[in-house]
Design a protein around this motif. Sequence first.
Motif, PDB file in Angstrom:
ATOM      1  N   CYS A 135      -0.660   2.033   9.859  1.00 15.11           N
ATOM      2  CA  CYS A 135       0.580   2.743  10.169  1.00 15.11           C
ATOM      3  C   CYS A 135       0.573   4.084   9.437  1.00 15.11           C
ATOM      4  O   CYS A 135       0.911   4.152   8.247  1.00 15.11           O
ATOM      5  CB  CYS A 135       1.788   1.914   9.747  1.00 15.11           C
ATOM      6  SG  CYS A 135       1.986   0.408  10.710  1.00 15.11           S
ATOM      7  N   PHE A 136       0.200   5.120  10.150  1.00 17.61           N
ATOM      8  CA  PHE A 136       0.118   6.454   9.555  1.00 17.61           C
ATOM      9  C   PHE A 136       1.470   6.843   8.939  1.00 17.61           C
ATOM     10  O   PHE A 136       2.513   6.756   9.588  1.00 17.61           O
ATOM     11  CB  PHE A 136      -0.281   7.459  10.644  1.00 17.61           C
ATOM     12  CG  PHE A 136      -0.221   8.891  10.211  1.00 17.61           C
ATOM     13  CD1 PHE A 136      -1.007   9.355   9.174  1.00 17.61           C
ATOM     14  CD2 PHE A 136       0.631   9.789  10.859  1.00 17.61           C
ATOM     15  CE1 PHE A 136      -0.946  10.684   8.771  1.00 17.61           C
ATOM     16  CE2 PHE A 136       0.691  11.117  10.468  1.00 17.61           C
ATOM     17  CZ  PHE A 136      -0.100  11.563   9.418  1.00 17.61           C
ATOM     18  N   SER A 137       1.433   7.267   7.705  1.00 17.53           N
ATOM     19  CA  SER A 137       2.668   7.655   7.019  1.00 17.53           C
ATOM     20  C   SER A 137       3.057   9.056   7.481  1.00 17.53           C
ATOM     21  O   SER A 137       2.507  10.058   7.029  1.00 17.53           O
ATOM     22  CB  SER A 137       2.442   7.639   5.512  1.00 17.53           C
ATOM     23  OG  SER A 137       3.615   8.077   4.866  1.00 17.53           O
ATOM     24  N   MET A 138       3.991   9.114   8.405  1.00 13.99           N
ATOM     25  CA  MET A 138       4.207  10.372   9.113  1.00 13.99           C
ATOM     26  C   MET A 138       4.961  11.412   8.321  1.00 13.99           C
ATOM     27  O   MET A 138       5.042  12.560   8.748  1.00 13.99           O
ATOM     28  CB  MET A 138       4.849  10.133  10.483  1.00 13.99           C
ATOM     29  CG  MET A 138       6.224   9.538  10.459  1.00 13.99           C
ATOM     30  SD  MET A 138       6.889   9.361  12.156  1.00 13.99           S
ATOM     31  CE  MET A 138       7.452  11.031  12.505  1.00 13.99           C
ATOM     32  N   MET A 148      -5.170   6.202  19.452  1.00 16.00           N
ATOM     33  CA  MET A 148      -6.277   5.493  18.801  1.00 16.00           C
ATOM     34  C   MET A 148      -5.825   4.114  18.312  1.00 16.00           C
ATOM     35  O   MET A 148      -6.549   3.454  17.565  1.00 16.00           O
ATOM     36  CB  MET A 148      -6.801   6.323  17.626  1.00 16.00           C
ATOM     37  CG  MET A 148      -7.408   7.652  18.083  1.00 16.00           C
ATOM     38  SD  MET A 148      -7.857   8.714  16.702  1.00 16.00           S
ATOM     39  CE  MET A 148      -9.331   7.887  16.165  1.00 16.00           C
ATOM     40  N   GLY A 149      -4.626   3.711  18.711  1.00 12.67           N
ATOM     41  CA  GLY A 149      -4.157   2.370  18.367  1.00 12.67           C
ATOM     42  C   GLY A 149      -3.329   2.293  17.101  1.00 12.67           C
ATOM     43  O   GLY A 149      -2.984   1.199  16.650  1.00 12.67           O
ATOM     44  N   GLY A 150      -3.012   3.438  16.527  1.00  8.95           N
ATOM     45  CA  GLY A 150      -2.287   3.435  15.267  1.00  8.95           C
ATOM     46  C   GLY A 150      -0.788   3.261  15.443  1.00  8.95           C
ATOM     47  O   GLY A 150      -0.222   3.565  16.488  1.00  8.95           O
ATOM     48  N   GLY A 151      -0.159   2.749  14.391  1.00  7.93           N
ATOM     49  CA  GLY A 151       1.291   2.736  14.297  1.00  7.93           C
ATOM     50  C   GLY A 151       1.716   3.799  13.311  1.00  7.93           C
ATOM     51  O   GLY A 151       0.893   4.628  12.898  1.00  7.93           O
ATOM     52  N   VAL A 152       2.996   3.800  12.945  1.00 11.14           N
ATOM     53  CA  VAL A 152       3.452   4.747  11.926  1.00 11.14           C
ATOM     54  C   VAL A 152       4.367   4.066  10.917  1.00 11.14           C
ATOM     55  O   VAL A 152       5.024   3.065  11.225  1.00 11.14           O
ATOM     56  CB  VAL A 152       4.195   5.987  12.502  1.00 11.14           C
ATOM     57  CG1 VAL A 152       3.261   6.873  13.301  1.00 11.14           C
ATOM     58  CG2 VAL A 152       5.408   5.595  13.303  1.00 11.14           C
ATOM     59  N   ASP A 153       4.398   4.658   9.754  1.00 10.34           N
ATOM     60  CA  ASP A 153       5.363   4.313   8.712  1.00 10.34           C
ATOM     61  C   ASP A 153       6.400   5.424   8.710  1.00 10.34           C
ATOM     62  O   ASP A 153       6.048   6.594   8.562  1.00 10.34           O
ATOM     63  CB  ASP A 153       4.634   4.248   7.356  1.00 10.34           C
ATOM     64  CG  ASP A 153       5.591   4.207   6.185  1.00 10.34           C
ATOM     65  OD1 ASP A 153       6.563   3.431   6.245  1.00 10.34           O
ATOM     66  OD2 ASP A 153       5.365   4.944   5.206  1.00 10.34           O
ATOM     67  N   ILE A 154       7.653   5.044   8.922  1.00 11.37           N
ATOM     68  CA  ILE A 154       8.728   6.052   8.971  1.00 11.37           C
ATOM     69  C   ILE A 154       9.629   5.916   7.743  1.00 11.37           C
ATOM     70  O   ILE A 154       9.667   4.856   7.110  1.00 11.37           O
ATOM     71  CB  ILE A 154       9.596   5.911  10.243  1.00 11.37           C
ATOM     72  CG1 ILE A 154      10.244   4.518  10.316  1.00 11.37           C
ATOM     73  CG2 ILE A 154       8.764   6.155  11.500  1.00 11.37           C
ATOM     74  CD1 ILE A 154      11.323   4.402  11.390  1.00 11.37           C
ATOM     75  N   VAL A 155      10.333   6.999   7.446  1.00 12.41           N
ATOM     76  CA  VAL A 155      11.280   6.951   6.333  1.00 12.41           C
ATOM     77  C   VAL A 155      12.661   7.489   6.729  1.00 12.41           C
ATOM     78  O   VAL A 155      13.506   7.692   5.870  1.00 12.41           O
ATOM     79  CB  VAL A 155      10.761   7.733   5.096  1.00 12.41           C
ATOM     80  CG1 VAL A 155       9.547   7.041   4.493  1.00 12.41           C
ATOM     81  CG2 VAL A 155      10.434   9.169   5.447  1.00 12.41           C
ATOM     82  N   ASP A 200       3.997   2.977  19.749  1.00 11.40           N
ATOM     83  CA  ASP A 200       4.487   1.648  20.115  1.00 11.40           C
ATOM     84  C   ASP A 200       5.453   1.142  19.029  1.00 11.40           C
ATOM     85  O   ASP A 200       5.057   1.000  17.869  1.00 11.40           O
ATOM     86  CB  ASP A 200       3.254   0.729  20.231  1.00 11.40           C
ATOM     87  CG  ASP A 200       3.617  -0.693  20.608  1.00 11.40           C
ATOM     88  OD1 ASP A 200       4.821  -1.040  20.597  1.00 11.40           O
ATOM     89  OD2 ASP A 200       2.681  -1.457  20.907  1.00 11.40           O
ATOM     90  N   PRO A 201       6.728   0.873  19.390  1.00  9.17           N
ATOM     91  CA  PRO A 201       7.694   0.435  18.365  1.00  9.17           C
ATOM     92  C   PRO A 201       7.239  -0.806  17.610  1.00  9.17           C
ATOM     93  O   PRO A 201       7.583  -0.981  16.443  1.00  9.17           O
ATOM     94  CB  PRO A 201       8.965   0.122  19.168  1.00  9.17           C
ATOM     95  CG  PRO A 201       8.762   0.672  20.522  1.00  9.17           C
ATOM     96  CD  PRO A 201       7.319   0.955  20.736  1.00  9.17           C
ATOM     97  N   SER A 202       6.442  -1.647  18.270  1.00 13.89           N
ATOM     98  CA  SER A 202       5.998  -2.861  17.577  1.00 13.89           C
ATOM     99  C   SER A 202       4.921  -2.557  16.534  1.00 13.89           C
ATOM    100  O   SER A 202       4.373  -3.464  15.918  1.00 13.89           O
ATOM    101  CB  SER A 202       5.474  -3.881  18.582  1.00 13.89           C
ATOM    102  OG  SER A 202       4.225  -3.454  19.096  1.00 13.89           O
ATOM    103  N   LYS A 203       4.621  -1.250  16.359  1.00 17.56           N
ATOM    104  CA  LYS A 203       3.690  -0.842  15.308  1.00 17.56           C
ATOM    105  C   LYS A 203       4.366   0.107  14.317  1.00 17.56           C
ATOM    106  O   LYS A 203       3.709   0.931  13.693  1.00 17.56           O
ATOM    107  CB  LYS A 203       2.468  -0.160  15.917  1.00 17.56           C
ATOM    108  CG  LYS A 203       1.611  -1.086  16.775  1.00 17.56           C
ATOM    109  CD  LYS A 203       0.425  -0.334  17.353  1.00 17.56           C
ATOM    110  CE  LYS A 203      -0.476  -1.263  18.156  1.00 17.56           C
ATOM    111  NZ  LYS A 203      -1.562  -0.508  18.815  1.00 17.56           N
TER     112      LYS A 203
END
Length: 430
Positions: free
Chosen positions: A56-59, A74-81, A95-98
Motif C-alpha cells: 500500500c503505497f503511502s501516498m 501494477m496491483g498496488g494499494g495505498v495508505d491514506i491519511v 481498488d478500495p479493497s486495497k
Amino acid sequence: MHHFQYMDNVLYAEDVPVAAIARKVGTPFYLYSHATLTRHFKAFDEAFANIRHLTCFSMKSNSNMAILRLFALMGGGVDIVSGGELYRALKAGVDPSKIVYSGVGKEAADLEYALESGILMFNAESAQEIQILNDTAERVGRRARVAIRVNPDVDPKTHPYISTGLKENKFGIDIQEAVRHYSVAAGLKGLTVVGVSCHIGSQITRVSPFVDALNKLKELIEGLRGIGLGIQYVDLGGGLGITYDKEAPPHPRDYARAIGRELKGLDVTLILEPGRVIVGNAGILVTKVLYTKIKQEKIFFVVDSAMNDLMRPSLYNSYHAIQPVTIRGRETVRADVVGPVCESGDFLARGREMEMQEPGDLVAVMSAGAYGFSMSSTYNSRPRVCEVMVKGERFYTIREREGFEDLIRGEKLPDFLAVDRAVQGQGEGQ
Ligand SMILES: *Cc1c(COP(=O)(O)O)cnc(C)c1O
C-alpha cells in the motif's frame, strides 16, 4: 539506482535531456522517471513475493494521480491519511479493497467517506477514535474492519521529526495497553477486529528496528489470539530509507528476508506502506539560477525554487544533492543554494561544493520525489510548480503549473471592502 544520468556532460531523464524539458515547461518543475517509479515499485513488491502481502503505497509522500494510477495498475494499494487522499486515490482508480487508512486525527466525516467506499482497514490510533469509528459504522450500517496502530517503543534511529514509534511520539496506542483497547473494540457492533499495525518512522537505514517492532507485534498477536480475536493482517507501516548522500539503507530484498523470517508460521497477510523508498529517488526538482551573490564570506546561488516548493531542507535540515544540468567544467566553489522566499531558513543546500554557476544555468535538486511536491505550499504567493513524467523519449505534464489566478481562488472580499468602492482620499472631495 535511478534514470537521471549524464551523457556527454548533459543530464538526462531517461532518454530526454532535462534542459529540453525546461525549455518546454519553464522552471522550476518536478520531474519523475516512469522507469524508475516502475522499477522501484516492482523491486519492493517482488521482494515480498514469497509472503502473502499487500503493498500500500503511502501516498502522502507523493499524491500525484498519475503516479497513483501507475502503482494501481501494477496491483498496488495505498495508505491514506485523510479524506482528501481517499478522494485522489479513488479518482486514480485505486481498488478500495486495497486501501488502508492511518492517521492520528481522522474526522468523522472522513471515516464515513472511507466506510462508504469500502476500504480494507482502518488503523485506529486512540480509544476515542475507536468509539467514533464504531458510532459512524453503526450509523451508516456498515462494519469497519479495524486494526489498532500500536506504538511498539522502538528507536528507529532517524531524525526526531520523522520518528514515530517512540513512547513520547503522538502516534498509536502504547503496546502495553493495546489488549485492553482491542477487547473494547471487539465488543463493539460496528467493528470487526482484523489486524495489528505500526509505523515506527521514516528514512530508516537499518533492518533491526523493523525486526524489533515486528517481534513486539508478534507477542501482541499471540495475546490477542489467546482471547479469541482473529488477527488476519499485520501492517508494518513504511519507513525504509533511501540514499540521499552517503546513507547505505538495506535493499528491499534484505528487508523482506528479515521480515519473512520473523513471520514464519504466523498465518497473516502482511501489509506494507512504503513511500519514500519507492518515489524518493524517482524524482528531481529542476530549478534555474537567477542570481549569484558573491559576498566576502560566502557565495549564494539564488534559484527560482524555494522552501515552499521543497520544504525538506528547511524543515528537517535534509541533504539533497544538487547537480548541474550541464557540466561545464568551471571551478569548484562552496556555495549556499537559496530560494527567493523572505526567510533565512529558505535554502535548498548549504556550504555545498559544486561547480560555479551563472544566472540562467539550470541545476537539479536530486532525490526530490518523496515529500517534495506533496509538501509544497504557496507561501510568499508563489504558484505551485508543475510536475512532469518522462517515459523513454517522451515526457508528459502530469500537473500543470499554477498561475496567479489559482493563488486567489476562493478568496472573497466582503461588501464593505469591495474593490469598486472608491478608495478614501482618492478622487473624493476635490
Ligand atoms: C508517512 C507514513 C508512511 C510512509 O513512510 P515512508 O518513510 O515514506 O516509507 C507509512 N505509513 C504511515 C502510517 C505513515 O504515516
